[in-house]
Design a protein around this motif. Structure first.
Motif, mmCIF file in Angstrom:
data_model
loop_
_atom_site.group_PDB
_atom_site.id
_atom_site.type_symbol
_atom_site.label_atom_id
_atom_site.label_comp_id
_atom_site.label_asym_id
_atom_site.label_seq_id
_atom_site.Cartn_x
_atom_site.Cartn_y
_atom_site.Cartn_z
ATOM 1 N N ILE A 1 100.095 -42.131 77.984
ATOM 2 C CA ILE A 1 101.245 -41.489 77.327
ATOM 3 C C ILE A 1 102.111 -42.516 76.576
ATOM 4 O O ILE A 1 102.329 -42.407 75.372
ATOM 5 C CB ILE A 1 102.132 -40.741 78.360
ATOM 6 C CG1 ILE A 1 101.297 -39.678 79.092
ATOM 7 C CG2 ILE A 1 103.337 -40.101 77.676
ATOM 8 C CD1 ILE A 1 102.008 -39.046 80.260
ATOM 9 N N THR A 2 102.584 -43.515 77.330
ATOM 10 C CA THR A 2 103.553 -44.445 76.725
ATOM 11 C C THR A 2 102.956 -45.185 75.526
ATOM 12 O O THR A 2 103.500 -45.126 74.419
ATOM 13 C CB THR A 2 104.050 -45.462 77.785
ATOM 14 O OG1 THR A 2 104.459 -44.747 78.942
ATOM 15 C CG2 THR A 2 105.210 -46.263 77.252
ATOM 16 N N ILE A 3 101.858 -45.891 75.739
ATOM 17 C CA ILE A 3 101.306 -46.742 74.671
ATOM 18 C C ILE A 3 100.933 -45.928 73.421
ATOM 19 O O ILE A 3 101.322 -46.321 72.316
ATOM 20 C CB ILE A 3 100.147 -47.614 75.211
ATOM 21 C CG1 ILE A 3 100.734 -48.647 76.184
ATOM 22 C CG2 ILE A 3 99.388 -48.305 74.072
ATOM 23 C CD1 ILE A 3 99.768 -49.540 76.876
ATOM 24 N N PRO A 4 100.243 -44.790 73.540
ATOM 25 C CA PRO A 4 99.945 -44.036 72.310
ATOM 26 C C PRO A 4 101.207 -43.584 71.568
ATOM 27 O O PRO A 4 101.237 -43.558 70.342
ATOM 28 C CB PRO A 4 99.163 -42.810 72.818
ATOM 29 C CG PRO A 4 98.586 -43.225 74.123
ATOM 30 C CD PRO A 4 99.569 -44.169 74.717
ATOM 31 N N ALA B 1 112.637 -42.531 73.330
ATOM 32 C CA ALA B 1 112.470 -41.371 72.441
ATOM 33 C C ALA B 1 111.272 -40.511 72.867
ATOM 34 O O ALA B 1 111.068 -39.422 72.330
ATOM 35 C CB ALA B 1 112.289 -41.847 71.007
ATOM 36 N N ILE B 2 110.468 -41.015 73.812
ATOM 37 C CA ILE B 2 109.321 -40.217 74.275
ATOM 38 C C ILE B 2 109.844 -39.089 75.175
ATOM 39 O O ILE B 2 110.565 -39.361 76.153
ATOM 40 C CB ILE B 2 108.305 -41.093 75.068
ATOM 41 C CG1 ILE B 2 107.813 -42.252 74.195
ATOM 42 C CG2 ILE B 2 107.114 -40.261 75.545
ATOM 43 C CD1 ILE B 2 106.980 -43.289 74.939
ATOM 44 N N PRO B 3 109.509 -37.819 74.877
ATOM 45 C CA PRO B 3 110.037 -36.706 75.689
ATOM 46 C C PRO B 3 109.613 -36.818 77.158
ATOM 47 O O PRO B 3 108.441 -37.092 77.451
ATOM 48 C CB PRO B 3 109.403 -35.473 75.042
ATOM 49 C CG PRO B 3 108.960 -35.912 73.691
ATOM 50 C CD PRO B 3 108.666 -37.354 73.785
ATOM 51 N N LEU B 4 110.572 -36.645 78.029
ATOM 52 C CA LEU B 4 110.296 -36.797 79.473
ATOM 53 C C LEU B 4 109.359 -35.696 79.996
ATOM 54 O O LEU B 4 108.657 -35.885 80.995
ATOM 55 C CB LEU B 4 111.605 -36.782 80.267
ATOM 56 C CG LEU B 4 112.491 -38.017 80.072
ATOM 57 C CD1 LEU B 4 113.824 -37.844 80.795
ATOM 58 C CD2 LEU B 4 111.789 -39.278 80.567
ATOM 59 N N ALA C 1 101.392 -44.084 87.747
ATOM 60 C CA ALA C 1 102.213 -44.832 86.781
ATOM 61 C C ALA C 1 101.349 -45.507 85.714
ATOM 62 O O ALA C 1 101.683 -45.499 84.517
ATOM 63 C CB ALA C 1 103.046 -45.864 87.527
ATOM 64 N N LEU C 2 100.210 -46.072 86.170
ATOM 65 C CA LEU C 2 99.343 -46.780 85.205
ATOM 66 C C LEU C 2 98.746 -45.802 84.202
ATOM 67 O O LEU C 2 98.679 -46.085 82.998
ATOM 68 C CB LEU C 2 98.232 -47.517 85.974
ATOM 69 C CG LEU C 2 97.375 -48.465 85.130
ATOM 70 C CD1 LEU C 2 98.210 -49.625 84.601
ATOM 71 C CD2 LEU C 2 96.184 -48.992 85.919
#
Lengths: 450, 305
Positions: B213-216, B190-193, B206-207
């Protein structure tokens, strides 16, 4: 005048017995409701086949048909409940008010009609029984009969003749002691000199269940540890954990556990039955007749010797054998409206020849003299071990509420014993630590009672 | 002031609607609220067998429970096991990231189903199989570890107090990581690309993308899994009960006895319904408080609004 008074008083005393004897009207239409577990749930109404031995066992409808031949006016309605949460199922059913006989209900003493008066009224019947369910309820300083066993399963020892022979150890006789048993277990633990396979000296029973306590119980009985001193109530009773005898019993259990297979010590995937793959010199457990049928079906009955567990060395029961009973019992619900017919049915199941034969056919050892005759016919020499245990049984013997063990009145006393025994057998605690943990949990509960 | 009383006409108009909810209301009242209130009442009484006399003793059952070191140990076991059980969140997240990185393909569907499968297998059979896997002598896990250390490993995953909690956590994570993976995956997707694309243009590796981005963006997902995980963890019973051999005393020096197992022993093994009801009320308050704290700390409901 005084004599007349005495006669009158005596007659008054006998009146209830007379009246109750008169209440059994053969023309009266009665329905007796049976509820509970025991072997009724195992064999079901139409019987079953034991998958290991291939033996067919009759269902309880056969038993009821025999009863109806004698008492066509009394209809028997059986409702069984599974072993899972059987206690609560029985409690709920009895509260519903429609239960006359509780199958395997003697543990639930608050629901049971005391049967002592019935036995006193019927001494001839009482003399035929080997044991009764003597429990402590109400006034704990004395026992009352809460139920009658129709199946009685004394624990005995099963010795593997081959392992004994390979290690050059002689089969002991029935007068052996626990110290001798430990010595034999040590000798038979190791690599079999003939087969080269690993063998174990002993298998403590039921290490994978709560029934692990039976191991403690047998040793405590042998050395008369008797930590419980009963008062009238649990609060007035005391439990003493400080005796050297108790420590000695725990040390013996530790020594025995060191001669067990690792899975037995861990209580994981324990095989309880005697099988051709047996790797253990000495085992003990209940269900002697059932075991016999299984080894006979497997054609290995000559490989095993059945003997009583070691003798009791101290206390009032000195000379008898250490044991623990499994049993199936019947109790009369204290809110039954048909108590006398219920008693008649219990007498029928426990001593009537056709009922006793039914009990044996289901794999249980019947609790009466006639049952022992049948057992001798069925098991031959191997019947002697359970019979010896039953014949030397201490007067008023009760497994579950006595000076050594009580799983009814002292809350965590019995439950924490299971925990500490499992740790002791697995080897993560010492006898001293185990007793201290058991004492601590029990003391806390006893403090609450006071 | 508005009149809240229903007129006859309004009642007549709404009778169909009321007839639909009356069954649910009666069911709730009879099967949920009445037993709950009865439990409160039982907890204040000394009851051997329900229906065979109750003696009012106030808070004595509660005092008794808190004076028992075994009960306090059961509370602490439950908490520790619940927290250890939260390992399903990072494990599920890891699986989700790996599966997501495959891209939207049949292969992703295969792994998604594959990792979720343990959730739909009957628990009892899984627990019995894990009893073999975790056996100290000859168990699969110990045999596997033996390959690495070059000698026989004997760890009592279910019998040794030092390892038993890890043993049951392995089973718990194995059973529940699939569910955690699925929730994580749906949140990940669901996170916008666009955000990732923009980060790539800004030179994020990537890290950086994972941490910044991903974790928050997964915060509400983690909060949900944390709260439901804690609630499920506090009510743990069946898996441990079966895996320790239907033993309500918890095995391994009592390190596996949870609050529910403690309550069980006073309900079904040595019945004392007053004590078990008091235990149930303590567990209820405990779960309620912990959930409230969790909701407050994670801001879960706020985010939902």
């Amino acid at each position: 005048m005084k004599k007349l008074l005495v006669v009158l008083l005596a007659l008054t005393m006998m009146l209830p017995a007379f009246v109750s004897a008169q209440t059994l009207d053969p023309n009266e239409k009665v329905t007796l409701n049976l509820f509970g577990t025991a072997n009724f749930v195992d064999v079901g109404p139409d019987g079953m086949m034991d998958l290991l031995s291939g033996v067919e066992m009759p269902g309880y409808n056969e038993l009821i048909a025999e009863w109806n031949k004698l008492h066509p006016n009394v209809e028997i309605v059986v409702k069984t409940c599974p072993w899972d949460s059987w206690i609560t199922s029985i409690q709920t059913a009895v509260l519903g008010g429609d239960v006359d006989i509780i199958l395997h209900g003697a543990t639930l003493t608050e629901l049971c009609e005391p049967l002592d008066p019935y036995l006193q009224r019927d001494p001839e019947y009482a003399a035929k029984l080997f044991a009764t369910e003597n429990k402590r309820f109400g006034d704990l300083s004395k026992t009352m009969v809460a139920g009658i066993q129709y199946v009685i399963e004394p624990s005995i020892a099963y010795l593997d003749n081959e392992i004994f022979e390979h290690y050059g150890v002689e089969i002991p006789d029935a007068s052996w002691t626990w110290d001798e048993l430990i010595e034999i277990a040590r000798k038979c633990t190791g690599t079999d000199p003939v087969t080269g396979k690993q063998t174990y000296g002993v298998q403590l029973c039921y290490t994978d269940t709560q029934n692990i306590f039976q191991n403690y119980y047998k040793l405590a009985m042998a050395y008369n540890v008797a930590p419980i001193t009963y008062g009238k109530t649990p609060a007035e009773s005391t439990i003493d954990f400080s005796s050297e005898k108790m420590l000695d019993v725990f040390k013996k259990l530790q020594a025995l556990s060191e001669c067990c297979a690792p899975n037995v010590r861990e209580g994981a995937y324990v095989v309880h039955d005697l099988t051709p793959e047996n790797d253990t010199a000495i085992r003990w457990r209940t269900l002697a007749y059932d075991q016999y049928r299984k080894i006979k079906a497997a054609g290995i009955e000559d490989r095993f010797t059945f003997i009583p567990l070691p003798v009791i060395e101290e206390g009032p029961a000195k000379g008898a054998h250490s044991t623990y009973f499994g049993s199936y019992n019947m109790a009369i619900s204290n809110n039954s409206k048909n108590k006398d017919w219920a008693w008649e049915f219990i007498k029928f199941v426990t001593t009537e020849p056709v009922a006793v034969e039914w009990t044996l056919a289901t794999g249980g050892i019947p609790n009466c003299e006639y049952g022992m005759e049948l057992l001798k016919e069925a098991m031959g020499d191997k019947a002697q071990a359970p019979i010896t245990v039953l014949e030397t049984l201490p007067e008023g013997f009760c497994n579950t509420t006595n000076e050594n063990y009580d799983n009814v009145n002292f809350g965590t006393f019995s439950t924490s014993l299971v925990t500490v025994l499992k740790d002791l057998v697995y080897g993560t605690t010492t006898p001293e630590e185990a007793i201290a943990a058991w004492k601590n949990a029990t003391d806390e509960y006893m403090a609450f009672l006071k | 002031m508005k009149n809240l009383r229903l007129t006859k006409r309004e009642l007549k108009q709404n009778v169909t609607a009321y007839s639909f909810i009356i069954v649910s209301i009666v069911t709730l009242l009879v099967l949920v609220y009445y037993p709950m209130i009865s439990t409160v009442r039982y907890s204040l009484n000394r009851i051997g067998i329900v229906g065979y006399g109750e003696e009012y003793i106030g808070l004595e059952n509660y005092k008794m429970l808190f004076s028992q070191s075994t009960f306090v140990r059961a509370i602490s076991n439950t908490l520790i096991l619940s927290i250890m059980g939260l390992l399903t969140i990072p494990v599920g997240f890891l699986f989700a990231v790996l599966i997501n990185s495959i891209g939207n393909s049949k292969l992703q569907g295969f792994f998604r189903v594959g990792y979720y499968l343990p959730n739909i297998i009957t628990g009892v059979s899984v627990y019995l199989i894990f009893r073999v896997v975790l056996m100290s002598d000859g168990g699969l896990l110990n045999n596997f570890l033996s390959l690495f250390v070059g000698r026989k490993v004997i760890i009592g995953w279910l019998a040794d107090p030092k390892f038993a909690r890890w043993g049951v956590t392995i089973v718990w994570v194995w059973m529940n990581a699939g569910y955690s993976m699925l929730i994580n995956l749906s949140s990940l997707q669901a996170i916008p690309l666009d955000i990732y694309d923009a980060a790539s243009i800004d030179g994020a590796n990537a890290l950086n993308k994972l941490i910044l981005i991903t974790i928050p963006n997964m915060k509400s997902c983690f909060s949900f899994l944390f709260i439901t995980g804690m609630i499920n963890g506090l009510a743990r019973f069946t898996d441990i009960f079966i895996i320790t051999g239907n033993d309500a005393y918890g095995g391994a020096g009592g390190t596996l006895q949870t609050i529910l197992m403690y309550i069980f022993q006073f309900s079904f093994e040595s019945p004392n319904y007053g004590v078990s009801s008091a235990g149930s009320m303590i567990l209820f308050v405990f779960v309620l408080l912990l959930t409230m704290v969790n909701v407050k700390l994670t801001g879960f409901l706020k985010d939902e609004v």
